[in-house]
Design a protein around this motif. Sequence first.
Motif, PDB file in Angstrom:
ATOM      1  N   ILE A 150     -40.880 -22.454  21.262  1.00 17.09           N
ATOM      2  CA  ILE A 150     -40.704 -22.414  22.721  1.00 17.09           C
ATOM      3  C   ILE A 150     -39.324 -22.923  23.159  1.00 17.09           C
ATOM      4  O   ILE A 150     -39.092 -23.185  24.331  1.00 17.09           O
ATOM      5  CB  ILE A 150     -41.835 -23.174  23.452  1.00 17.09           C
ATOM      6  N   GLY A 151     -38.402 -23.021  22.187  1.00 21.17           N
ATOM      7  CA  GLY A 151     -37.027 -23.352  22.506  1.00 21.17           C
ATOM      8  C   GLY A 151     -36.700 -24.830  22.596  1.00 21.17           C
ATOM      9  O   GLY A 151     -35.574 -25.190  22.952  1.00 21.17           O
ATOM     10  N   GLU A 152     -37.635 -25.696  22.277  1.00 21.02           N
ATOM     11  CA  GLU A 152     -37.382 -27.141  22.314  1.00 21.02           C
ATOM     12  C   GLU A 152     -36.702 -27.588  21.029  1.00 21.02           C
ATOM     13  O   GLU A 152     -37.047 -27.127  19.937  1.00 21.02           O
ATOM     14  CB  GLU A 152     -38.692 -27.926  22.456  1.00 21.02           C
ATOM     15  N   LYS A 153     -35.734 -28.477  21.165  1.00 24.69           N
ATOM     16  CA  LYS A 153     -35.098 -29.058  19.986  1.00 24.69           C
ATOM     17  C   LYS A 153     -36.017 -30.153  19.437  1.00 24.69           C
ATOM     18  O   LYS A 153     -36.472 -31.022  20.178  1.00 24.69           O
ATOM     19  CB  LYS A 153     -33.735 -29.624  20.341  1.00 24.69           C
TER      20      LYS A 153
END
Length: 112
Positions: free
Chosen positions: A44-47
Amino acid sequence: MSNLSNKVQLIGNLGQDPEIINLESGSQIAKFSLATTDRYTNKIGEKVTDTQWHRIVAYNGTAKIINEYVKKGNRIGIEGKLTTRAWEDKDGIKRYTTEVVCNEVLLLGGKN
């Protein structure tokens, strides 16, 4: 290929100064924890930062190098093999630990 059957290579940072044990025989043991960190972006694009801690033990010549040159926070590379030990605690419960027996250390310098 037989040399690859139980081989571990890690690069990480020490969590604390190594514990050095000097035996009556003149042998030396170094024990320490090594943190390895993996950074990635999830679906979901979270680091995400994932840190794993590894128990390391080294003997004799390798322990002497660690005792002389390695301190908390240092970045090092190690090579060794996985081992599992078992013992009974004071309540008679069987306990286990897995650690890397280090036979080579690479000093990478500084903190990272």
